[in-house]
Design a protein around this motif. Structure first.
Motif, mmCIF file in Angstrom:
data_model
loop_
_atom_site.group_PDB
_atom_site.id
_atom_site.type_symbol
_atom_site.label_atom_id
_atom_site.label_comp_id
_atom_site.label_asym_id
_atom_site.label_seq_id
_atom_site.Cartn_x
_atom_site.Cartn_y
_atom_site.Cartn_z
ATOM 1 N N TYR A 498 0.831 -1.207 0.000
ATOM 2 C CA TYR A 498 0.000 0.000 0.000
ATOM 3 C C TYR A 498 0.863 1.254 0.000
ATOM 4 C CZ TYR A 498 0.672 -0.658 5.141
ATOM 5 O OH TYR A 498 1.198 -0.863 6.397
ATOM 6 N N TYR A 499 0.257 2.299 -0.554
ATOM 7 C CA TYR A 499 0.896 3.611 -0.505
ATOM 8 C C TYR A 499 0.507 4.293 0.791
ATOM 9 C CZ TYR A 499 1.064 3.768 -5.701
ATOM 10 O OH TYR A 499 1.273 3.551 -7.024
ATOM 11 N N ARG A 500 1.398 5.136 1.279
ATOM 12 C CA ARG A 500 1.023 6.155 2.246
ATOM 13 C C ARG A 500 1.371 7.475 1.577
ATOM 14 N NH1 ARG A 500 0.259 5.292 7.371
ATOM 15 N NH2 ARG A 500 -0.930 7.191 7.002
ATOM 16 N N LYS A 501 0.317 8.270 1.362
ATOM 17 C CA LYS A 501 0.520 9.525 0.633
ATOM 18 C C LYS A 501 0.213 10.738 1.499
ATOM 19 C CE LYS A 501 0.024 7.974 -4.094
ATOM 20 N NZ LYS A 501 -0.646 8.093 -5.393
ATOM 21 N N GLY A 502 1.227 11.552 1.711
ATOM 22 C CA GLY A 502 1.062 12.812 2.428
ATOM 23 C C GLY A 502 1.950 13.803 1.716
ATOM 24 N N ASP A 503 2.814 14.509 2.439
ATOM 25 C CA ASP A 503 3.725 15.385 1.692
ATOM 26 C C ASP A 503 4.822 14.571 1.000
ATOM 27 O OD1 ASP A 503 5.191 14.851 3.961
ATOM 28 O OD2 ASP A 503 5.206 16.919 4.718
ATOM 29 N N LYS A 504 4.935 13.288 1.367
ATOM 30 C CA LYS A 504 5.811 12.352 0.636
ATOM 31 C C LYS A 504 4.941 11.218 0.107
ATOM 32 C CE LYS A 504 9.739 13.883 2.703
ATOM 33 N NZ LYS A 504 10.680 14.719 2.045
ATOM 34 N N THR A 505 5.512 10.429 -0.794
ATOM 35 C CA THR A 505 4.808 9.218 -1.217
ATOM 36 C C THR A 505 5.647 8.018 -0.822
ATOM 37 O OG1 THR A 505 3.743 10.344 -3.041
ATOM 38 C CG2 THR A 505 3.882 7.955 -3.195
ATOM 39 N N LEU A 506 5.092 7.191 0.051
ATOM 40 C CA LEU A 506 5.789 5.987 0.487
ATOM 41 C C LEU A 506 5.057 4.773 -0.063
ATOM 42 C CD1 LEU A 506 6.415 6.792 4.276
ATOM 43 C CD2 LEU A 506 7.721 7.523 2.273
ATOM 44 N N LEU A 507 5.830 3.693 -0.243
ATOM 45 C CA LEU A 507 5.209 2.438 -0.642
ATOM 46 C C LEU A 507 5.677 1.368 0.352
ATOM 47 C CD1 LEU A 507 3.375 1.225 -2.878
ATOM 48 C CD2 LEU A 507 5.453 0.687 -4.159
ATOM 49 N N VAL A 508 4.694 0.678 0.929
ATOM 50 C CA VAL A 508 4.983 -0.396 1.885
ATOM 51 C C VAL A 508 4.754 -1.702 1.139
ATOM 52 C CG1 VAL A 508 4.331 -1.394 4.112
ATOM 53 C CG2 VAL A 508 4.109 1.078 3.741
ATOM 54 N N LEU A 509 5.741 -2.580 1.138
ATOM 55 C CA LEU A 509 5.637 -3.823 0.370
ATOM 56 C C LEU A 509 5.981 -5.007 1.253
ATOM 57 C CD1 LEU A 509 7.764 -2.734 -2.732
ATOM 58 C CD2 LEU A 509 5.281 -3.052 -2.729
ATOM 59 N N GLY A 510 5.159 -6.047 1.202
ATOM 60 C CA GLY A 510 5.455 -7.241 1.997
ATOM 61 C C GLY A 510 5.147 -8.509 1.225
ATOM 62 N N ASN A 511 6.145 -9.367 1.113
ATOM 63 C CA ASN A 511 5.953 -10.658 0.458
ATOM 64 C C ASN A 511 5.548 -11.684 1.506
ATOM 65 O OD1 ASN A 511 6.034 -12.887 -1.230
ATOM 66 N ND2 ASN A 511 8.254 -13.129 -1.043
ATOM 67 N N PHE A 512 4.255 -11.968 1.571
ATOM 68 C CA PHE A 512 3.666 -12.786 2.632
ATOM 69 C C PHE A 512 3.779 -14.272 2.284
ATOM 70 C CE2 PHE A 512 0.697 -10.455 5.721
ATOM 71 C CZ PHE A 512 0.874 -11.371 6.750
ATOM 72 N N GLN A 513 4.943 -14.735 1.859
ATOM 73 C CA GLN A 513 5.154 -16.152 1.538
ATOM 74 C C GLN A 513 6.652 -16.430 1.532
ATOM 75 O OE1 GLN A 513 3.516 -16.451 -2.478
ATOM 76 N NE2 GLN A 513 5.428 -15.736 -3.396
ATOM 77 N N LYS A 514 6.992 -17.741 1.526
ATOM 78 C CA LYS A 514 8.412 -18.112 1.551
ATOM 79 C C LYS A 514 9.075 -17.944 0.188
ATOM 80 C CE LYS A 514 8.729 -21.450 5.337
ATOM 81 N NZ LYS A 514 8.480 -22.853 5.677
#
Ligand code: TEU
Ligand code: CA
Length: 555
Positions: A498-514
Motif C-alpha cells: 500500500y501507498y502512504r501519501k502525504g507530503d511524501k509518497t511511500l510504498l509499503v511492500l510485503g511478500n507474505f510467503q516463503k
C-alpha cells in the motif's frame, strides 16, 4: 480531522499480572512497571495502557472490579500508582487505565447492597427481575457460556443479568445514578493524572427492552448476545453524555473496545467530537469467527489479513483514527495467528510488524509482541486458567470433537496464549519473577527474551525500534501519521502493499510467503527507508522480494 496530542504517538499495552514481578510473589505489579519504564521509553513508547489493576476477586483477571477507587494490593497501592504517574510524566509518557463499566464484580459494595435490599437504591443499579418457575426472562447466552441469568444471592425468587461471567453483574446504565457514579470515578482518575482510558466491552451497555428471545444459535438452546445488540438502539445518548462529562473537558484520550458498529455510525464514534478518540480495529482478530464457537472458525490467510486491514482503512478514511493491533490479552499471539503455520521466522515476524505498524492510525504494541512471543502449545486443559478458553473447550467437545481436537482448537485461539509472563531473559522463569509465576512461562524463553535481543541489531526488538523511529522521523512523520492509505496491486496473491501519501509518497511492500515474488513498481524508488533484509533486489520498475521480505520505500 482535528489534530490531537495522541495522533503521533505509539502505544503499548501492559497486562499487569504478567508484565514484571518486583516482589517475588509470582504476580506482576506496579513497582515492576515503574522499573521497566526506561525499557519502554527506549523502545519509543509514549502511551501505556494498563489492563485493570483495581481491587478484584479475579474471576475474570481483574475485569471484575470490586472497588473503582483503589489499587489491588497484589499490584501495589494508590501511592505506587501515583508514583507511576509521576515517573511516566517525567519521561513524557502517558498512562491509560482500563475502564470496565459494563459490569462490576459481584463483590462490589453496590451489588452487596443490592442483595441486601433488591427493592432499594442499589437494586436499581443492576438488572434484577422476579423469577418465574421454569422460565428465564430471555434466552441470551453469556459470553463465557450459559444463560445470562443467575439467582440473586439470598433471594431465590429473584435473578440478575450478567452478559459476561456470573461474577460480573451488568450495571444498569438506564439509571442516571449509575452513570453519575461512573463519571465521578472517571474524573477522579483523570484529575489524579491519568491521561485517558481504554474502554472495555462498551457496546454491551445498551440492552434491548423488554427482554425477549432471539433465534437459538447453538445446541444449548440459547442465543448470542450479538443477536440482541444488533437491535438495541440508543447507545449514543450514553456515550455522548460520558464524553461530554469526562474525556472531553479533560482533553483525555479514549479508545473504545467497539465491535459491529455500522459504517454510518463511524463519525459518531470516532469523528471530531465523537464518543471516543479512537477505537480498535478488530477486523483481523474477528475474521473467520463462527456463531458455533472457536472450533468452527475459519483460519485466516495472508490475503484475508490484507483485505481486512484495507477494508477497515477504507471505511474509516479520514473520518477518524483507528488503533491498530496484532494482538491483545484476549487474543492469541499475533505472529502465531497471522503467519501461516510453518512460516514463523524472524523475517516473517518483522514483515507482520511492518504491515500493521505502517497502517494509518495509532499503533498499539502488546507486551512481549516486540520480542516476538509466540503461542503456548497446551498439553492439557489443566494448564488453562482463562474462563473463556475453558468454556470454548467444552463447546468444542459438546460439538463432538475429541479431547485432542478440542485442545488443538483452543491452543490456536486461547486468551492464555498472550497472558504468559513476559520473557525478560534466559534465567529461571525468564527473569519475570524470583518466585512461582502465576501462569506457566512459555518454555521457549531461553531463545525468545528481551536480554538477548536488546543489543542485537538484527533482532525483532531492534526492528520495532526502527519502525517507531521511522514513524517519528520529522521528515516522514506527516505522511506516516496522517497520510492517506491507498492499496497497491491489491489482487496480487500473498503480497500486501500500500501507498502512504502525504507530503511524501511511500510504498509499503510485503511478500507474505516463503517463495520470492516480483513486484512491479509504479515509479522509481528514491530511497529505502526500512528493510528486513540487508539487501534489496530492485530496479527502476520492479523489485524481487525474498522470503517474507518487507520494505518501506520512498517514491
Ligand atoms: O472483552 C470483551 C469481549 O467482547 C470479549 O467477549 C472477548 O471477545 C472475549 O474475551 C474473547 O474470548 C473485554 C476484555 O477485553 C476481556 O478481557 C474481558 O473478559 C471482558 O471484556 C469482560 O470484561
Ligand atoms: Ca508481585
Amino acid at each position: 480531522m482535528e489534530i490531537k496530542w495522541w495522533h503521533e504517538k505509539v502505544a503499548y499495552q501492559i497486562y499487569p499480572k504478567s508484565f514484571y514481578d518486583s516482589n517475588g510473589d509470582g504476580i506482576g505489579d506496579i513497582p515492576g512497571i515503574i522499573e521497566k519504564l526506561d525499557y519502554l521509553k527506549a523502545l519509543g513508547v509514549d502511551i501505556v495502557w494498563i489492563s485493570p489493576c483495581y481491587p478484584s476477586p479475579f474471576a475474570d483477571q481483574g475485569y471484575d472490579i470490586s472497588d473503582y477507587y483503589n489499587i489491588n494490593p497484589v499490584f501495589g497501592t494508590l501511592e505506587d500508582m501515583d508514583r507511576l504517574l509521576a515517573e511516566a510524566k517525567k519521561r513524557d509518557m502517558y498512562i491509560l487505565l482500563d475502564l470496565v463499566v459494563n459490569h462490576c464484580s459481584d463483590e462490589h459494595e453496590w451489588f452487596q447492597k443490592a442483595c441486601e435490599d433488591p427493592d432499594g437504591k442499589y437494586g436499581n443499579f443492576f438488572y434484577i427481575t422476579d423469577k418465574k418457575e421454569g422460565e428465564l426472562p430471555c434466552n441470551w447466552r453469556s459470553y463465557f457460556g450459559g444463560p445470562v441469568w443467575e439467582t440473586l444471592p439470598g433471594h431465590p425468587d429473584k435473578q440478575y443479568l450478567h452478559v459476561f461471567h456470573r461474577k460480573q453483574p451488568d450495571l444498569n446504565w438506564e439509571n442516571p445514578e449509575v452513570r453519575e457514579e461512573i463519571y465521578k470515578n472517571i474524573n477522579w482518575w483523570l484529575d489524579r493524572g491519568v491521561s485517558g482510558f481504554r474502554i472495555d466491552a462498551i457496546i454491551n451497555i445498551k440492552k434491548k427492552f423488554p427482554f425477549a428471545d432471539y433465534p437459538v444459535d447453538r445446541p444449548d438452546g440459547l442465543s448470542s448476545i450479538q443477536n440482541m445488540l444488533k437491535e438495541a438502539t440508543g447507545i449514543g445518548e450514553f456515550l455522548s453524555e460520558m464524553q461530554a462529562r469526562t474525556f472531553g473537558p479533560h482533553n483525555a484520550f479514549s479508545v473504545g473496545e467497539v465491535f459491529d458498529e455500522k459504517d454510518e455510525e463511524l463519525p459518531d464514534f470516532i469523528g471530531d467530537g465523537g464518543y471516543f478518540s479512537s477505537m480498535f480495529d478488530f477486523s483481523t482478530t474477528i475474521f473467520g469467527g463462527s456463531p458455533n464457537g472457536w472450533y468452527d472458525r475459519k483460519i485466516i490467510t495472508p490475503d484475508d489479513y490484507k483485505e481486512c486491514c484495507f477494508h477497515s482503512q477504507q471505511r474509516v478514511g479520514d473520518i477518524g483514527y483507528l488503533s491498530n493491533i496484532i494482538e491483545n490479552h484476549d487474543e492469541p499471539r499475533g505472529v502465531s495467528h497471522y503467519i501461516p503455520d510453518g512460516d514463523l521466522s524472524l523475517h516473517s515476524k518483522k514483515l507482520l510488524a511492518t504491515m500493521y505498524f505502517m497502517l494509518r492510525g495509532l499503533p498499539f504494541i502488546y507486551q512481549g509482541q516486540e520480542i516476538g512471543m509466540e503461542n503456548l502449545h497446551f498439553q492439557s486443559i489443566d494448564q488453562v486458567d482463562d474462563i473463556s478458553t475453558i468454556d470454548e473447550y467444552h463447546v468444542a467437545k459438546n460439538a463432538g470433537l475429541n479431547e485432542k481436537e478440542a485442545l488443538s482448537c483452543i491452543s490456536r485461539y486461547s486468551r492464555d496464549n498472550a497472558r504468559t509472563p513476559v520473557q525478560w531473559n534466559d534465567s529461571a522463569n525468564a527473569g519475570f519473577t524470583s518466585g512461582n509465576p502465576w501462569l506457566p512461562l512459555n518454555p521457549n524463553y531461553k531463545e525468545i527474551n528481551v536480554a538477548s535481543q536488546e543489543n542485537d541489531p538484527d533482532s525483532l526488538l531492534s526492528f520495532y525500534k526502527e519502525l517507531i523511529a521511522l514513524r517519528k522521523n520529522p521528515e516522514y512523520k506527516e505522511t506516516i501519521v496522517y497520510g492517506e492509505l491507498i492499496p497497491y496491486l491489491e489482487e496480487q496473491h500473498n503480497l500486501m502493499s500500500y501507498y502512504r501519501k502525504g507530503d511524501k509518497t511511500l510504498l509499503v511492500l510485503g511478500n507474505f510467503q516463503k517463495e520470492p515474488q516480483t513486484v512491479k513498481l509504479p515509479s522509481a524508488c528514491r530511497k529505502v527507508l526500512l528493510n528486513n533484509y540487508p539487501e534489496l533486489n530492485i530496479s527502476d520498475d520492479s523489485v524481487i522480494l525474498d522470503n517474507y521480505q518487507a520494505v518501506v520505500i520512498e517514491l
